[in-house]
Scaffold this motif. Structure first.
Motif, PDB file in Angstrom:
ATOM      1  N   MET A 208      -9.854  58.291 -11.501  1.00 11.35           N
ATOM      2  CA  MET A 208      -9.062  58.326 -10.311  1.00 11.35           C
ATOM      3  C   MET A 208      -9.990  58.392  -9.091  1.00 11.35           C
ATOM      4  SD  MET A 208      -5.906  60.760  -9.751  1.00 11.35           S
ATOM      5  CE  MET A 208      -5.541  61.356  -8.183  1.00 11.35           C
ATOM      6  N   ILE A 209      -9.585  57.720  -7.999  1.00  9.17           N
ATOM      7  CA  ILE A 209     -10.393  57.682  -6.778  1.00  9.17           C
ATOM      8  C   ILE A 209     -10.096  58.935  -5.966  1.00  9.17           C
ATOM      9  CG2 ILE A 209     -10.817  56.426  -4.635  1.00  9.17           C
ATOM     10  CD1 ILE A 209      -9.912  53.907  -6.077  1.00  9.17           C
ATOM     11  N   PRO A 210     -11.149  59.629  -5.563  1.00  9.86           N
ATOM     12  CA  PRO A 210     -10.924  60.843  -4.750  1.00  9.86           C
ATOM     13  C   PRO A 210     -10.276  60.487  -3.415  1.00  9.86           C
ATOM     14  CG  PRO A 210     -13.216  60.685  -5.475  1.00  9.86           C
ATOM     15  CD  PRO A 210     -12.539  59.426  -5.872  1.00  9.86           C
ATOM     16  N   ALA A 211      -9.496  61.412  -2.852  1.00  6.18           N
ATOM     17  CA  ALA A 211      -8.778  61.207  -1.599  1.00  6.18           C
ATOM     18  C   ALA A 211      -9.737  60.934  -0.455  1.00  6.18           C
ATOM     19  CB  ALA A 211      -7.916  62.418  -1.287  1.00  6.18           C
ATOM     20  N   SER A 212     -10.914  61.536  -0.459  1.00  8.99           N
ATOM     21  CA  SER A 212     -11.871  61.355   0.633  1.00  8.99           C
ATOM     22  C   SER A 212     -12.361  59.902   0.677  1.00  8.99           C
ATOM     23  CB  SER A 212     -13.052  62.320   0.495  1.00  8.99           C
ATOM     24  OG  SER A 212     -13.743  62.081  -0.718  1.00  8.99           O
ATOM     25  N   GLU A 213     -12.548  59.289  -0.499  1.00  9.39           N
ATOM     26  CA  GLU A 213     -12.955  57.876  -0.539  1.00  9.39           C
ATOM     27  C   GLU A 213     -11.829  56.980  -0.039  1.00  9.39           C
ATOM     28  OE1 GLU A 213     -14.865  56.229  -3.988  1.00  9.39           O
ATOM     29  OE2 GLU A 213     -15.834  58.145  -4.402  1.00  9.39           O
ATOM     30  N   ASN A 214     -10.605  57.323  -0.386  1.00  8.09           N
ATOM     31  CA  ASN A 214      -9.432  56.581   0.084  1.00  8.09           C
ATOM     32  C   ASN A 214      -9.354  56.622   1.607  1.00  8.09           C
ATOM     33  OD1 ASN A 214      -7.750  55.023  -1.407  1.00  8.09           O
ATOM     34  ND2 ASN A 214      -6.293  56.646  -1.906  1.00  8.09           N
ATOM     35  N   ARG A 215      -9.566  57.807   2.170  1.00  7.14           N
ATOM     36  CA  ARG A 215      -9.524  57.960   3.633  1.00  7.14           C
ATOM     37  C   ARG A 215     -10.623  57.141   4.283  1.00  7.14           C
ATOM     38  NH1 ARG A 215      -8.733  64.070   2.932  1.00  7.14           N
ATOM     39  NH2 ARG A 215      -6.506  64.152   2.604  1.00  7.14           N
ATOM     40  N   ARG A 216     -11.815  57.148   3.701  1.00  5.94           N
ATOM     41  CA  ARG A 216     -12.921  56.358   4.256  1.00  5.94           C
ATOM     42  C   ARG A 216     -12.609  54.869   4.202  1.00  5.94           C
ATOM     43  NH1 ARG A 216     -17.489  58.755   0.895  1.00  5.94           N
ATOM     44  NH2 ARG A 216     -16.655  60.841   0.981  1.00  5.94           N
TER      45      ARG A 216
END
Length: 100
Positions: free
Chosen positions: A1-9
């Motif tokens: 799963m992709i971490p939320a911080s990477e999604n935000r970036r």
């Protein structure tokens, strides 16, 4: 799963990229509007200049069109007798000599 911080970036990078592209498109649209305005001014200047040119031989637009139509339909009916096809059809002498 992709971490939320990477999604935000990723979302932030996409927003920055799209904002930059939108700015470029707005700049280009402004440049095109200016070019169109300059072209419009140039076309008006040319149109005004053409309207200032005097008509040759005092012919009106209608006379000028008639002159070209007559030239296009002129037939030579013997030496020095240029007549239009309409004139030839209406001339009884031309019809009688043509039938001989």
């Amino acid at each position: 799963m992709i971490p939320a911080s990477e999604n935000r970036r990723a979302v932030t990078a996409t927003v920055v990229s799209l904002t930059a592209e939108a700015t470029e498109l707005e700049t280009r649209a402004t440049e095109l509007r200016r070019a169109l305005a300059e072209l419009d001014d140039h076309m008006r200047a040319v149109s005004n200049a053409l309207q200032q040119i005097p008509r040759s031989a005092g012919l009106s637009d209608a006379d000028h069109g008639e002159e070209h139509r007559d030239e296009a339909s002129t037939e030579q009916l013997g030496p020095g007798r240029g007549k239009t096809a309409v004139d030839a059809a209406a001339d009884p002498l031309a019809r009688s000599s043509a039938s001989r």
